[in-house]
Design an enzyme around this catalytic site. Structure first.
Site, short mmCIF file in Angstrom:
data_model
loop_
_atom_site.label_atom_id
_atom_site.label_comp_id
_atom_site.label_asym_id
_atom_site.label_seq_id
_atom_site.Cartn_x
_atom_site.Cartn_y
_atom_site.Cartn_z
N GLU A 129 0.76 -1.23 -0.07
CA GLU A 129 -0.18 0.00 -0.05
C GLU A 129 0.87 1.13 0.09
O GLU A 129 0.68 2.37 -0.58
CB GLU A 129 -0.92 0.11 1.23
CG GLU A 129 -2.01 -1.07 1.06
CD GLU A 129 -2.98 -1.00 2.16
OE1 GLU A 129 -2.33 -1.60 3.28
OE2 GLU A 129 -4.19 -0.77 2.19
N GLU A 151 -4.83 -9.10 3.48
CA GLU A 151 -5.49 -8.81 4.75
C GLU A 151 -6.79 -9.71 4.86
O GLU A 151 -7.13 -10.04 6.04
CB GLU A 151 -5.77 -7.49 4.66
CG GLU A 151 -4.65 -6.53 4.82
CD GLU A 151 -3.83 -6.03 3.83
OE1 GLU A 151 -3.97 -6.51 2.85
OE2 GLU A 151 -3.08 -5.21 3.97
#
Ligand code: NAD
Length: 732
Positions: A129, A151
């Site tokens: 990210e 995730e």
């Protein structure tokens, strides 16, 4: 001690290097994030700096957010944990957005300093990210590197802008497998998917060269430009409409709606697609907070990430026993299990001697590895060289003399104590005194089998699940006399073959099968009572079980069920509680319906062995009652059948650590992963409510649902499992 280092080069490139002290892999903490922010701010403010490269001093870039930090953010926030989580996430967005904007004039979109990411290896979660917030991502040509946002696999979704940025970069369709399945790609695949920009020999050099020549327009993300259109279309555009309608149905179909993170992710994607980028980030943060506040997410993180890792790292390994890494393993029995154990051992670099009674049986066992490797090669996941190397490590033979030098024996012959005793004695005559003996039995007491060994302290159960190459759990069983070195050996072996261990004490069916059998039995029992089989199966799936009990018994085979029932009845005599189950099971067996392997069982199958639906003949023999129970009632029966066994296992001392009870349940038989495991589920429900439900179920269906003493006591005291057993339950 700092996590990020800053160095300004004479060429005008500032290098920010991530290097978390005392860790082999970088993980992000809030302190780390502040440091990164300060370094970026300093570089942006410094006229001598022309561009910035963010890289890592380790072989990989980053493993993600430190999940302990995320969990503690909520736990230490006092009265308003949601606000603390939301503010924490928005701080993260702020830092990454400042990197993305890099000091540009918001009106003219000019004047940003180019920032590139140079990734030497794996970048997962916030590692990727962060890279996605930079202007260009360079990755080393390292096929071992994995890039992605996993995730969702631990009950979260990418909440540091990964969701919003990836959807805007690739479109909802392109981003879906990465976000919804947590798919990790090697650098070449990640480039092909459009996640990263360049795969190069030397990412740092390439990134430096790029920032020095980048133009203003290279530093503006498409979503910050006027007239940006989402690839594939936004929800209210004709092209995008179909994607968004289909995605909700697809996700619901796959997850049965039991995973809060999957739903929240979809909402963040959908709602985010309708608004400007910065608002979308806020929406992402709100949904992320929503997920963090859900007890299911906390339980999933605890079991599937923190405790799973703690167990893999040896949380329950006996202290003070030196390294017991296996050099040469002897496997007795080259059938389905022996062949699988040989494969995973050879894959881990261990020398394997695979023994069977006849040479062709031993060869077939070795050929199993060959088959798996050929499949992997055809999918581009292995090479001919690797295959040859692995196969060369396996000696398939009938000659026990080949076992000389083995430091571990794993026995996987027929489930017959006599045969097991015989092969144990034969192997023992060849190997050294200190060789550890393990049995893969699923039903026979370890303490009894140990009697065939010279030294019961060196004898242990190592129970694999089928198929061995796919199943992540290994159950290690201590007999009464099993010593610490045998436990350490088993744990070190499991670590070598990269599986997750639990260590339990010896009792009928150990831990996993002890809980699965009542689940299957409860499903079969309902069929006998006239509950619609489809209701039984769907109720199970709707509560997050991967297979309904009837499908599960078809997969494991009905003759195995019959065999286990007979043996259990013989052992229990008059106390045997499952005659109603046996009525159905034995009847199926007598019809020759043995499950998937005979292409006929509770389900009907086509010629290729594909399930075509529940078998109609079942309804003729066991007609459905007019009055069907509601789905929650069926679910409670199916869940309590399992979780009460887990509590009893803890009560009896079979289970020594609640972490193992939860992790083992999810990895061993797929117990509703959203719950974090049976003990986490009971904690969510609350002991008092659980006891109340047990009392109701007992009244209606019998004593098998009687609340165990431990649970009743916990209900009275208002305790939870993770509260009461906290000293052992803390992640190591
Ligand atoms: P299998 O029948 O496929 O294999 C057993 C193998 O042992 C056969 O190849 C047979 O030729 C060999 N064998 C028998 N007697 C022998 C002897 N005297 N010397 C050398 N080899 C001999 O059985 P399996 O499913 O692989 O099960 C093996 C063991 O693993 C059993 O104890 C079983 O309970 C246990 N287990 C099975 C499963 C499962 O799902 N099948 C799961 C966990 C544990």
């Amino acid at each position: 001690m700092s996590d990020f280092h800053f160095k300004k080069g004479a060429d005008g490139v500032a290098i920010i290097t991530w290097d978390v002290p005392d860790k082999s892999m970088n993980v992000m903490s809030f302190e780390g994030l502040e440091e990164l922010d300060a370094h970026v701010a300093a570089a942006l403010a410094d006229d001598a700096v022309k561009g910035i490269v963010i890289t890592s001093a380790k072989k990989d870039f980053a493993g993600g957010m430190d999940l302990n930090v995320l969990a503690s953010l909520k736990d230490s926030a006092g009265d308003d944990p949601a606000k603390a989580v939301f503010d924490g996430i928005m701080r993260m967005h702020g830092v990454l957005r400042r990197i993305e904007r890099a000091g540009m004039d918001p009106k003219t979109l000019k004047g940003a300093k180019p920032i590139a990411a140079a990734l030497p290896g794996t970048a997962a979660g916030i590692g990727l990210e962060l890279a996605l917030a930079t202007h260009r991502i360079f990755v080393a040509d390292n096929p071992k590197a994995k890039l992605g946002l996993p995730e969702i696999l631990v009950g979260l979704f990418p909440g540091a802008g990964g969701t919003t940025r990836l959807v805007r970069k690739l479109g909802a369709m392109g981003a879906a497998p990465l976000l919804l399945e947590g798919k990790m790609n090697d650098p070449k695949r990640a480039k092909a998917a459009g996640v990263i920009d360049e795969v190069v020999e030397d990412p740092l050099a390439a990134a430096k060269a790029w920032v020095l020549q980048a133009k203003d327009s290279d530093c503006v993300k498409p979503w910050d430009m006027k007239g940006y259109k989402m690839p594939g279309g936004a929800p209210y555009q004709p092209a995008g409409f179909m994607t968004f309608v289909g995605a909700a149905a697809m996700v619901h179909g796959r997850t049965q709606g039991v995973y809060p993170a999957a739903k929240a992710l979809l909402s963040a994607v959908y709602e985010g697609a309708l608004v400007p980028f910065d608002t979308a980030l806020k929406i992402e943060a709100r949904w992320f907070t929503h997920v963090m506040m859900n007890p299911s997410s906390a339980a999933m993180i605890r079991s599937l990430f923190l405790n799973k890792e703690a167990l893999e790292k040896g949380a329950v390994r006996p202290q003070g026993v030196p390294d017991q890494k296996v050099q040469k393993v002897g496997i007795l029995g080259a059938g389905m299990m022996g062949a699988g154990i040989a494969y995973v051992s050879a894959r881990a670099g261990i020398e394997v001697v695979l023994i069977d009674a006849a040479q062709d049986a031993a060869d077939r066992g070795k050929a199993y590895s060959e088959g798996l490797l050929d499949k992997a090669i055809s999918r581009g996941r292995s090479t001919k060289e690797k295959k040859d190397e692995l196969l060369a490590r396996i000696t398939a033979t009938t000659d026990y003399a080949a076992l000389k030098g083995c430091d571990l024996i794993v026995e996987a012959v027929f489930e017959d104590p006599k045969v097991k005793a015989e092969v144990t004695a034969r192997a023992q005559a060849v190997v050294a005194e200190d060789c550890i003996f393990a049995t893969n039995t699923s039903t026979l007491p370890i303490t009894e089998l140990a009697k065939a060994a010279k030294d019961a302290a060196g004898f242990i159960g190592i129970h694999f699940f089928s198929p061995v190459d796919k199943m992540a759990l290994v159950e290690i069983i201590k007999g009464k006399k099993t010593g610490d070195r045998a436990v350490a050996k088993a744990l070190d072996f499991v670590r070598q073959i990269r599986k997750t261990p639990i260590v339990v004490n010896d009792a009928r069916f150990f831990y996993a099968n002890r809980c699965i059998i009542p689940y299957i039995n409860e499903g079969v029992r309902m069929v006998a009572e006239g509950v619609e089989p489809a209701l039984v199966e769907n109720a199970a799936k709707l509560v997050g079980m991967p297979l309904g009990p009837l499908q599960l018994v078809d997969e494991t085979s009905i003759d195995l069920g019959v065999k286990i029932a007979k043996a259990t009845k013989a052992a229990m005599g008059a106390d045997y509680p499952d005659d109603a189950v046996d009525d159905v099971l034995f009847w199926m067996y007598n019809q020759g319906r043995l499950g998937r392997k005979s292409k006929s069982g509770f389900y009907a199958y086509d010629d290729k062995g594909k399930r075509t639906g529940l078998w109609q003949g079942l309804a003729d023999k066991y007609p459905a009652q007019d009055d069907q129970p509601d789905v929650t009632e069926v679910q409670h029966r199916l869940l309590f059948a399992q979780v009460l066994e887990a509590v009893r296992a803890l009560e009896d001392g079979v289970l020594m650590d609640i972490r193992e009870g939860d992790v083992g349940a999810i990895l061993g038989w797929g117990f509703a992963p959203w719950s974090g495991g049976p003990l986490s589920w009971l904690d969510m429900l609350g002991a008092a409510r659980a006891v109340e439900l047990c009392d109701q179920l007992t009244k209606r269906y019998g004593d098998r649902f009687a609340a165990p003493k431990l649970l009743r006591e916990m209900a009275k005291k208002g305790e939870t499992f993770y509260g009461r057993f906290a000293p052992t339950a803390k992640a190591a």
